[in-house]
Design a protein around this motif. Structure first.
Motif, mmCIF file in Angstrom:
data_model
loop_
_atom_site.group_PDB
_atom_site.id
_atom_site.type_symbol
_atom_site.label_atom_id
_atom_site.label_comp_id
_atom_site.label_asym_id
_atom_site.label_seq_id
_atom_site.Cartn_x
_atom_site.Cartn_y
_atom_site.Cartn_z
ATOM 1 N N VAL A 1 21.485 -55.779 1.051
ATOM 2 C CA VAL A 1 20.176 -55.203 1.362
ATOM 3 C C VAL A 1 20.345 -54.293 2.575
ATOM 4 C CG1 VAL A 1 17.759 -55.706 1.874
ATOM 5 C CG2 VAL A 1 19.094 -57.314 0.493
ATOM 6 N N TYR A 2 20.610 -53.008 2.314
ATOM 7 C CA TYR A 2 20.824 -52.095 3.434
ATOM 8 C C TYR A 2 19.512 -51.786 4.150
ATOM 9 C CZ TYR A 2 22.417 -48.276 6.312
ATOM 10 O OH TYR A 2 22.700 -47.485 7.403
ATOM 11 N N LYS A 3 18.442 -51.645 3.383
ATOM 12 C CA LYS A 3 17.106 -51.488 3.947
ATOM 13 C C LYS A 3 16.158 -52.410 3.203
ATOM 14 C CE LYS A 3 17.874 -48.090 6.908
ATOM 15 N NZ LYS A 3 17.714 -48.283 8.376
ATOM 16 N N GLY A 4 15.253 -53.066 3.938
ATOM 17 C CA GLY A 4 14.298 -53.961 3.316
ATOM 18 C C GLY A 4 14.638 -55.416 3.552
ATOM 19 N N LYS A 5 14.026 -56.300 2.735
ATOM 20 C CA LYS A 5 14.235 -57.740 2.885
ATOM 21 C C LYS A 5 14.358 -58.408 1.523
ATOM 22 C CE LYS A 5 11.753 -58.558 7.252
ATOM 23 N NZ LYS A 5 10.688 -59.366 7.909
ATOM 24 N N MET A 6 15.056 -59.541 1.514
ATOM 25 C CA MET A 6 15.130 -60.376 0.324
ATOM 26 C C MET A 6 15.132 -61.839 0.755
ATOM 27 S SD MET A 6 17.898 -60.332 -2.827
ATOM 28 C CE MET A 6 17.331 -58.719 -3.397
ATOM 29 N N LYS A 7 14.183 -62.608 0.202
ATOM 30 C CA LYS A 7 14.068 -64.032 0.515
ATOM 31 C C LYS A 7 14.649 -64.847 -0.634
ATOM 32 C CE LYS A 7 9.901 -63.617 3.374
ATOM 33 N NZ LYS A 7 8.491 -64.080 3.569
ATOM 34 N N HIS A 8 15.457 -65.833 -0.279
ATOM 35 C CA HIS A 8 16.194 -66.631 -1.258
ATOM 36 C C HIS A 8 15.829 -68.108 -1.137
ATOM 37 C CE1 HIS A 8 19.885 -68.155 -3.354
ATOM 38 N NE2 HIS A 8 19.797 -69.103 -2.449
ATOM 39 N N LYS A 9 15.715 -68.778 -2.309
ATOM 40 C CA LYS A 9 15.540 -70.220 -2.337
ATOM 41 C C LYS A 9 16.260 -70.753 -3.557
ATOM 42 C CE LYS A 9 12.034 -73.881 -2.004
ATOM 43 N NZ LYS A 9 10.567 -74.185 -1.993
ATOM 44 N N ASP A 10 16.984 -71.897 -3.417
ATOM 45 C CA ASP A 10 17.781 -72.381 -4.538
ATOM 46 C C ASP A 10 17.770 -73.898 -4.645
ATOM 47 O OD1 ASP A 10 19.831 -73.534 -2.840
ATOM 48 O OD2 ASP A 10 20.679 -71.550 -2.570
ATOM 49 N N THR A 11 18.427 -74.394 -5.689
ATOM 50 C CA THR A 11 18.439 -75.830 -5.989
ATOM 51 C C THR A 11 19.531 -76.593 -5.254
ATOM 52 O OG1 THR A 11 19.686 -75.249 -7.997
ATOM 53 C CG2 THR A 11 17.325 -75.687 -8.242
ATOM 54 N N ILE A 12 20.287 -75.932 -4.368
ATOM 55 C CA ILE A 12 21.209 -76.688 -3.509
ATOM 56 C C ILE A 12 20.673 -76.756 -2.081
ATOM 57 C CG2 ILE A 12 23.272 -76.406 -4.917
ATOM 58 C CD1 ILE A 12 24.122 -74.094 -3.084
ATOM 59 N N GLY A 13 19.381 -76.425 -1.929
ATOM 60 C CA GLY A 13 18.701 -76.685 -0.668
ATOM 61 C C GLY A 13 18.608 -75.538 0.305
ATOM 62 N N ASN A 14 18.977 -74.327 -0.118
ATOM 63 C CA ASN A 14 18.948 -73.188 0.797
ATOM 64 C C ASN A 14 17.646 -72.407 0.707
ATOM 65 O OD1 ASN A 14 21.836 -73.187 1.817
ATOM 66 N ND2 ASN A 14 22.177 -73.114 -0.395
ATOM 67 N N THR A 15 17.098 -72.073 1.871
ATOM 68 C CA THR A 15 15.984 -71.134 1.985
ATOM 69 C C THR A 15 16.367 -70.152 3.077
ATOM 70 O OG1 THR A 15 14.381 -72.830 1.365
ATOM 71 C CG2 THR A 15 13.527 -70.866 2.444
ATOM 72 N N ASP A 16 16.391 -68.856 2.752
ATOM 73 C CA ASP A 16 16.964 -67.909 3.696
ATOM 74 C C ASP A 16 16.414 -66.505 3.430
ATOM 75 O OD1 ASP A 16 18.879 -67.365 5.829
ATOM 76 O OD2 ASP A 16 19.998 -66.239 4.315
ATOM 77 N N THR A 17 16.499 -65.648 4.442
ATOM 78 C CA THR A 17 16.098 -64.254 4.307
ATOM 79 C C THR A 17 17.185 -63.356 4.854
ATOM 80 O OG1 THR A 17 13.745 -64.793 4.535
ATOM 81 C CG2 THR A 17 14.383 -62.508 4.929
ATOM 82 N N VAL A 18 17.531 -62.301 4.095
ATOM 83 C CA VAL A 18 18.423 -61.263 4.609
ATOM 84 C C VAL A 18 17.632 -59.966 4.675
ATOM 85 C CG1 VAL A 18 20.539 -62.338 3.779
ATOM 86 C CG2 VAL A 18 19.337 -60.724 2.299
#
Length: 279
Positions: free
Chosen positions: A69-86
């Protein structure tokens, strides 16, 4: 021996996820030529209505998904317990391995610019443990070069080391060149190497390559990249061709049709997730 261009692929606009407008550059038709990179989607929009629907919960198996993600944002959530934003210059790197479910939200921004690629996993590692890693700005070294800079997203540039891929050797640079600048890169002779013109045109092996174009290179020991116009932003990706059979259906990539059928049965009966938890 200098590398030359063997194939160029300019993407076509499509819609994926819950209604995200994107440019699909690599896919089923380019698997053999660009091995081990299976898919490459490019995002470039100043209209949030084109992407904020995002990518609701969906499964993957057998690949690594790498989102820059060179510009902007992406929010991630998954079934191994991760919640994160890049955001702005960061990377989301997920190994789906034996099976993972994840969702990606794409919040409104002044501009969304970047790519997601799918890196195939070797047959012996298709059922590896799923993992997630965010590479934030402080994790990504940057090297000044004459007339530009290189962001080392993965692998190494000289003695400067970026993230090390856990499953398949992968070198990933974001190369920025100002008007008139050029750079010669040494390469391992038989590596599988491609370039992608993320922003602006570039001159590669003396050939003008349009923006949003993937370029596959021949074997060789070096490649010359030059800016075209006022500036060029080129992504460089090097790995090892797997030369293995590919069985691909939707978000699942295995080696045989039998393995795909097994994944489908597991999705239906609730046994797809081998490690992790319910979403």
């Amino acid at each position: 021996m200098k590398r030359t261009i063997t194939q160029q692929v300019t993407g076509h606009r499509t819609v994926d996820g819950a209604g995200v407008s994107l440019v699909r550059v690599l896919g089923h038709d380019t698997v053999q030529a660009f091995d081990p990179i299976l898919m490459l989607d490019s995002f470039d929009s100043t209209n949030p209505d084109e992407y904020t629907a995002g990518f609701p919960l969906h499964p993957h198996r057998g690949i690594e998904t790498i989102s820059y993600v060179y510009k902007g944002k992406m929010k991630h959530k998954d079934t191994i317990g991760n919640t994160d934003t890049v955001s702005d210059g960061e990377v989301q790197w997920m190994n789906s391995g034996s099976g993972i479910m994840h969702a990606e939200e794409v919040p409104a921004a002044d501009r969304l610019l970047g790519v997601q690629l799918w890196l195939n996993l070797p047959a012996a590692q298709k059922m590896s443990s799923p993992t997630y890693r965010a590479l934030h700005v402080e994790d990504i070294p940057e090297v000044a070069i004459e007339g530009g800079r290189i962001r080392v997203l993965a692998g190494a540039y000289g003695e400067v080391e970026g993230h090390k891929s856990e499953h398949l050797p992968f070198t990933y640079y974001d190369i920025h060149l100002t008007k008139g600048a050029k750079i010669g890169l040494p390469t391992v002779h038989d590596d599988s190497i491609m370039l992608f013109t993320l922003k602006g045109e570039a001159i590669i092996d003396g050939v003008v390559v349009q923006e949003k174009t993937a370029v596959k290179l021949s074997e060789g020991d070096s490649i010359l990249i030059e800016a075209a116009g006022d500036s060029s932003q080129v992504l460089f990706m090097a790995s090892r061709a797997l030369k293995e059979p590919v069985a691909w259906a939707g978000p699942i990539v295995m080696n045989t049709q039998e393995e795909l059928a097994q994944a489908s049965r597991e999705l239906q009966d609730g046994t797809f997730i081998k490690e992790g938890m319910e979403y």
